[in-house]
Structure formats: C-alpha cells, structure tokens
Design a protein around this motif. Structure first.
Motif, PDB file in Angstrom:
ATOM      1  N   LYS A   1      45.596  30.813  52.746  1.00 14.20           N
ATOM      2  CA  LYS A   1      44.580  30.604  51.692  1.00 14.20           C
ATOM      3  C   LYS A   1      43.220  30.334  52.317  1.00 14.20           C
ATOM      4  O   LYS A   1      42.185  30.803  51.814  1.00 14.20           O
ATOM      5  CB  LYS A   1      45.009  29.427  50.798  1.00 14.20           C
TER       6      LYS A   1
ATOM      7  N   ASN B   1      39.840  32.484  51.659  1.00 19.57           N
ATOM      8  CA  ASN B   1      38.545  31.898  51.259  1.00 19.57           C
ATOM      9  C   ASN B   1      37.446  32.239  52.262  1.00 19.57           C
ATOM     10  O   ASN B   1      36.310  32.538  51.879  1.00 19.57           O
ATOM     11  CB  ASN B   1      38.667  30.382  51.113  1.00 19.57           C
TER      12      ASN B   1
ATOM     13  N   TYR C   1      45.001  40.436  47.580  1.00 20.84           N
ATOM     14  CA  TYR C   1      45.605  39.611  46.521  1.00 20.84           C
ATOM     15  C   TYR C   1      47.126  39.745  46.517  1.00 20.84           C
ATOM     16  O   TYR C   1      47.847  38.754  46.373  1.00 20.84           O
ATOM     17  CB  TYR C   1      45.032  40.002  45.151  1.00 20.84           C
TER      18      TYR C   1
ATOM     19  N   GLU D   1      50.602  28.975  41.867  1.00 21.25           N
ATOM     20  CA  GLU D   1      49.446  29.401  42.690  1.00 21.25           C
ATOM     21  C   GLU D   1      49.323  30.923  42.667  1.00 21.25           C
ATOM     22  O   GLU D   1      48.216  31.467  42.599  1.00 21.25           O
ATOM     23  CB  GLU D   1      49.591  28.910  44.136  1.00 21.25           C
TER      24      GLU D   1
ATOM     25  N   ASN E   1      47.836  31.954  39.400  1.00 25.86           N
ATOM     26  CA  ASN E   1      46.386  31.688  39.368  1.00 25.86           C
ATOM     27  C   ASN E   1      45.618  32.843  40.026  1.00 25.86           C
ATOM     28  O   ASN E   1      44.581  33.280  39.518  1.00 25.86           O
ATOM     29  CB  ASN E   1      46.065  30.374  40.095  1.00 25.86           C
ATOM     30  N   LEU E   2      46.145  33.318  41.154  1.00 22.09           N
ATOM     31  CA  LEU E   2      45.490  34.445  41.839  1.00 22.09           C
ATOM     32  C   LEU E   2      45.580  35.714  41.007  1.00 22.09           C
ATOM     33  O   LEU E   2      44.643  36.524  40.979  1.00 22.09           O
ATOM     34  CB  LEU E   2      46.130  34.687  43.212  1.00 22.09           C
TER      35      LEU E   2
ATOM     36  N   GLU F   1      45.629  35.870  37.762  1.00 26.33           N
ATOM     37  CA  GLU F   1      44.621  35.729  36.700  1.00 26.33           C
ATOM     38  C   GLU F   1      43.219  35.989  37.258  1.00 26.33           C
ATOM     39  O   GLU F   1      42.372  36.598  36.599  1.00 26.33           O
ATOM     40  CB  GLU F   1      44.680  34.322  36.085  1.00 26.33           C
ATOM     41  N   GLU F   2      42.992  35.522  38.489  1.00 22.84           N
ATOM     42  CA  GLU F   2      41.692  35.746  39.149  1.00 22.84           C
ATOM     43  C   GLU F   2      41.420  37.241  39.322  1.00 22.84           C
ATOM     44  O   GLU F   2      40.287  37.699  39.166  1.00 22.84           O
ATOM     45  CB  GLU F   2      41.706  35.048  40.519  1.00 22.84           C
TER      46      GLU F   2
ATOM     47  N   HIS G   1      42.414  39.611  37.351  1.00 25.24           N
ATOM     48  CA  HIS G   1      41.993  40.095  36.021  1.00 25.24           C
ATOM     49  C   HIS G   1      40.515  39.786  35.788  1.00 25.24           C
ATOM     50  O   HIS G   1      39.762  40.648  35.309  1.00 25.24           O
ATOM     51  CB  HIS G   1      42.842  39.448  34.919  1.00 25.24           C
ATOM     52  N   CYS G   2      40.119  38.550  36.119  1.00 25.53           N
ATOM     53  CA  CYS G   2      38.720  38.137  35.914  1.00 25.53           C
ATOM     54  C   CYS G   2      37.765  38.978  36.755  1.00 25.53           C
ATOM     55  O   CYS G   2      36.643  39.282  36.322  1.00 25.53           O
ATOM     56  CB  CYS G   2      38.541  36.664  36.275  1.00 25.53           C
ATOM     57  N   LYS G   3      38.200  39.330  37.958  1.00 32.13           N
ATOM     58  CA  LYS G   3      37.336  40.103  38.867  1.00 32.13           C
ATOM     59  C   LYS G   3      37.504  41.611  38.720  1.00 32.13           C
ATOM     60  O   LYS G   3      36.976  42.387  39.519  1.00 32.13           O
ATOM     61  CB  LYS G   3      37.606  39.685  40.315  1.00 32.13           C
TER      62      LYS G   3
END
Length: 488
Positions: A266, A270, A284, A299, A302-303, A305-306, A308-310
């Motif tokens: 992780k 980052n 991803y 966890e 969460n990634l 979902e991230e 989808h957002c991006k």
C-alpha cells in the motif's frame, strides 16, 4: 512540391494517415503530379491503414510513370504486408524483387526478419539471416535482436545466447534492446543469475539500461519473492536517472503482496501517485488481489470503489480477485452480485471467476447450488477445467456424498482427462474421512499407475487417518515410502 512533401511527412509522423490520403487526392485533382517522395508517403499511409491493395496500386503507378522505386518504396510495401501478418506474400514479393535486380537494404531485411518473428516463424527468420549474411547485405543489430527476442519468447534461451555470441564475434554490437531481450529470456526460464550477469556486462560496456530493462529485473525478483533485491534494482534505477513507470511500481506491489507485506504494498501504491505516476487497472487489480489473499476484503472493496470514482474500468482479473476474496470470507451473495455486475458491464466472467463462486458454495455446504451453477456455466459455453471438477469432488466428499464424488471422478477418467495430484488427493481424503482405507490405498496405487506422483499432502492425509484408527504398521510403511521418495 518539396514543401508539400514536407507537410505530408509531418502529418504521417503524427499518424494522420487519412488526412494525408485526402490531401494527396486534392493535390492530384488540382493537376499537381506526385513524385517519388509523395508516392512513398502515400504507400506508407495505405500500409499503416492495412490497405495493401491501394499501396500496390500506387507502386504500379510509380512504375508506369517511369520512376525507379528506391529502397524506401520497396521496404514500405514489405512492411505493409508484414503488418497484416501476410509474411508469405512479403517473402514472395521479396523473391520477385531480387529476381528483377531491385536493390534492398538492411532495413528491408530487418523488416522481413521481424515480420517472420512476429508470426512465430523463428527458424524461417534465422534461415533468412543466413541467406542474406554477407551475400545480399551485412546483418545488423536489428536483425539479430529480432531473432534473439523470438527465440527467448519460444524459451530457446540457450540458442538465443549462442546467436548473441555470434553477433559479438562478427563485431555487430548489441544494443539495449538486444540485452533487454536476453535478460527477459533468462528471467522467463528462471535463470536469474545469468540475467544479472548479462545486466552487469551491459553496464560494463557502457550500454545504459532503460526503464524496460529495469522493469524486467524488478518483476523477476518480485515473482520469486525477493523484494529486497527488487528494491535494490529500483534504487539503482533512480540513481541512473531512469524514471520508474506504472509497470515498475505494479511489479513491486505484486512482490510485496506475494510475501504478504500489504502495508509495504500500500505504501508503494501511495508513493506511485505522489511521484506523478497514475495507477492503472493492473495496479488496482494487484492490490485488490493482495488484500483478498490476506482476508482484508474490506480494504479490497475500498480500492474497488476508488476505481469507480476514478473512472478506471475493472477487468475480469479485478472482479475475479474480489469475488474470490468475498467468497472465501463467506459473503457469497455479495460475490454473486458482482458476477451480475460483470454481465451488465459487458465483462463476461471466465472459469476462474466461476471457480471462486463454486468453491465458496461447496465450502459452505451448498453443493446443490454449486451443481446448478456448474450446469449454467456449461450452458454459457464456458469449459470447466480440472480445478472446477476438483472443487466439486471436494464439495461432494465434504457433505458425505462419496458415491457422487466417485461418479464425477470416474467420469473424468473415462473422458480422458489428465487428472492431477490435487484431484486424486481430494478423492483419497474423501475415502479416509469415511474410514475406507482399502479404497484410499487403491486410489494411491491407481494414481501411481497413471504417472501422477503423490505429494507430501497425499501421504500425510492417509498416514494421519491410519494413525487415528490405530493402523500403525500400515502408517509406518507409508511413512518409509515417503522418506524413500524424498517427501520428508
């Protein structure tokens, strides 16, 4: 005309092929006759667009006008055929040109050799190299590198190294592509030491490794779980001013995931974003798979979902990893929802995806649902693999349906499936759980007769069950057999 040719040339470099074709047509409609340079540009455009019949029409027009085609004309025509995978047409065209005493150069033969290699005709490429060597043209680094690359992809790494040695002896100097290709070849066949030796030789000869070279080594070390060595390569990369890319970071993350160091994985993820390198679907997917393997499914979610957002679209690997993680954590309904989402998004699940669901259903004793799903999978035209049937056999054994498990097993043998050690071991485990040691030992014998070598797990299951039932003599006999086979 000279200026017009320069404009067309600039447009070609920017890949605006249709624009060039349109401008050339307007030029002719305005009564401006094309010369050899503009004709060559037009041939290149048609070749890049895969319109080889149009390329050859322009070639016929060149001959009709009395121009003498140069090596650029001829090489571009050869390249067009190679780009379409029409290598045998390209070879026939080459033979015709040689017969008519047209001149070809190193670029022409490099194009032909590369074309042969791209369609897997490595031996034909080598034959062509031998044919041209010193007779038609002098072989160059491009020709040798293309064949070395093809040999490495075929895992003929020793042959590739011999060809490399030959080019060095002939004073054809290897370049970064040659070395990177060979290093990759050695890594593919697990000869990491030879890959490092070649890398060091490259440095000594003042040939600078590029990002691709470094990535090969980072990935190779990571795949073997040697993340410390991978980091050393990464540090050298930075010292030499070679900027790591998304492949470098993803390989490092994969290495950390393999050794279950998810905090470091992780951290690398980052750090990549902080260095201005944008994570892609593979980055991803690597992290999601890593989190799922250590049961950190929230966890992973969460990634997901991230992503989808991006607006990063998950692929079949992303979904399969997450579905496997959800299944193993008992969240089967959530996993099934993701399968539906895959269908809705036009990403068809594959057998790996379905195996995860089948495994989750069987682990939770929902064998009937698993059988129904397997029927549906077959109806979708997806072919089950050995792992699919092993999951089903294991599931049937777990719920005490040993006869049904045997039927599936025997059916696989009748259909000529090449059963592996895991399938046999699952069946043996089923017999042992029911105390049917004669059948378990018969299966062990059948396994050996079918050239399937039992592993430590196979023996341990039988031996432990025998000791539990006070069948100590037989257990000790199998223990001795294990020692003889070097499994202890």
């Amino acid at each position: 005309m000279f200026r017009f040719g320069k404009i067309l040339g600039t447009l070609v470099k920017a890949n605006h092929y249709y624009t060039v074709v349109s401008l050339h047509r307007q030029m002719e409609l305005n009564g401006i006759a094309s010369n050899l340079v503009t004709s060559n540009i037009l041939i290149n455009c048609f070749s890049q667009l895969g319109l080889n019949s149009r390329s050859f029409s322009v070639f016929a027009n060149i001959l009709k006008k009395g121009y003498h085609p140069d090596t650029i004309t001829l090489t571009t025509l050869i390249k067009g055929l190679c780009l379409k995978g029409q290598i045998h047409k390209a070879l026939k065209f080459h033979d015709k040109l040689v017969a008519q005493r047209f001149q070809l150069d190193q670029v022409s033969y490099g194009t032909l050799i590369n074309g042969l290699c791209k369609v897997g005709e490595t031996s034909a490429a080598l034959q062509l190299l031998r044919r041209v060597d010193g007779k038609l043209v002098q072989p160059d680094v491009v020709m040798y590198s293309a064949i070395i690359d093809s040999m490495c992809k075929d895992k003929l790494v020793d042959d590739a190294f011999d060809l490399y040695s030959e080019m060095v002896a002939k004073r054809v100097h290897p370049n970064v592509v040659t070395y990177s290709t060979l290093i990759s070849g050695f890594c593919i066949v697990g000869k990491l030491k030879e890959a490092i030796d070649l890398f060091n030789k490259m440095i000594l000869e003042n040939i600078n490794p590029n990002v691709y070279t470094f990535n090969i080594l980072v990935d190779a070390f990571c795949k073997e779980g040697k993340v410390k060595q991978a980091n050393n390569v990464f540090a050298m990369m930075m010292r030499k001013g070679v900027k790591p890319n998304v492949v470098t970071y993803t390989s490092l993350m994969d290495g950390y995931c393999l050794v279950k160091e998810m905090n470091k994985a992780k951290g690398t993820f980052n750090a990549m974003a902080q260095c201005g390198v944008t994570p892609n679907v593979f980055s991803y997917s690597t992290m999601i798979n890593g989190f799922c393997k250590v049961k950190m499914v929230d966890e992973a979610m969460n990634l997901f979902e991230e992503m989808h957002c991006k607006k990063i679209i998950p692929n079949v690997v992303t979904y399969s990893s997450l579905i496997d993680g959800l299944g193993k954590s008992g969240r089967i309904s959530h996993a099934l929802k993701l399968v539906d989402e895959m269908h809705d998004r036009g990403i068809p699940p594959d057998i790996v995806t379905y195996n995860s669901i089948l495994d989750a259903l069987c682990t939770n004793h929902h064998v009937e649902k698993a059988i129904a799903l397997l029927t549906k999978v077959k109806d979708e035209g997806i072919q089950p693999n050995m792992y699919t049937y092993t999951i089903l056999i294991h599931g049937l054994c777990k719920v005490g349906r040993l006869e049904d498990a045997q039927k599936v097993f025997e059916d696989l043998l009748v259909k000529g499936y090449n059963l592996n050690v895991y399938t046999y071991t699952v069946m043996i485990h089923g017999f042992c759980n029911k105390g049917l040691f004669d059948q378990a030992l018969t299966m062990l014998s059948k396994m050996k007769d079918n050239s399937c070598i039992p592993n430590a797990a196979t023996y341990e299951i039988i031996i432990r069950s025998l000791f539990d039932k006070d069948e100590n003599d037989l257990a000790e006999k199998l223990l001795c057999e294990m020692i003889v086979m070097g499994l202890l």
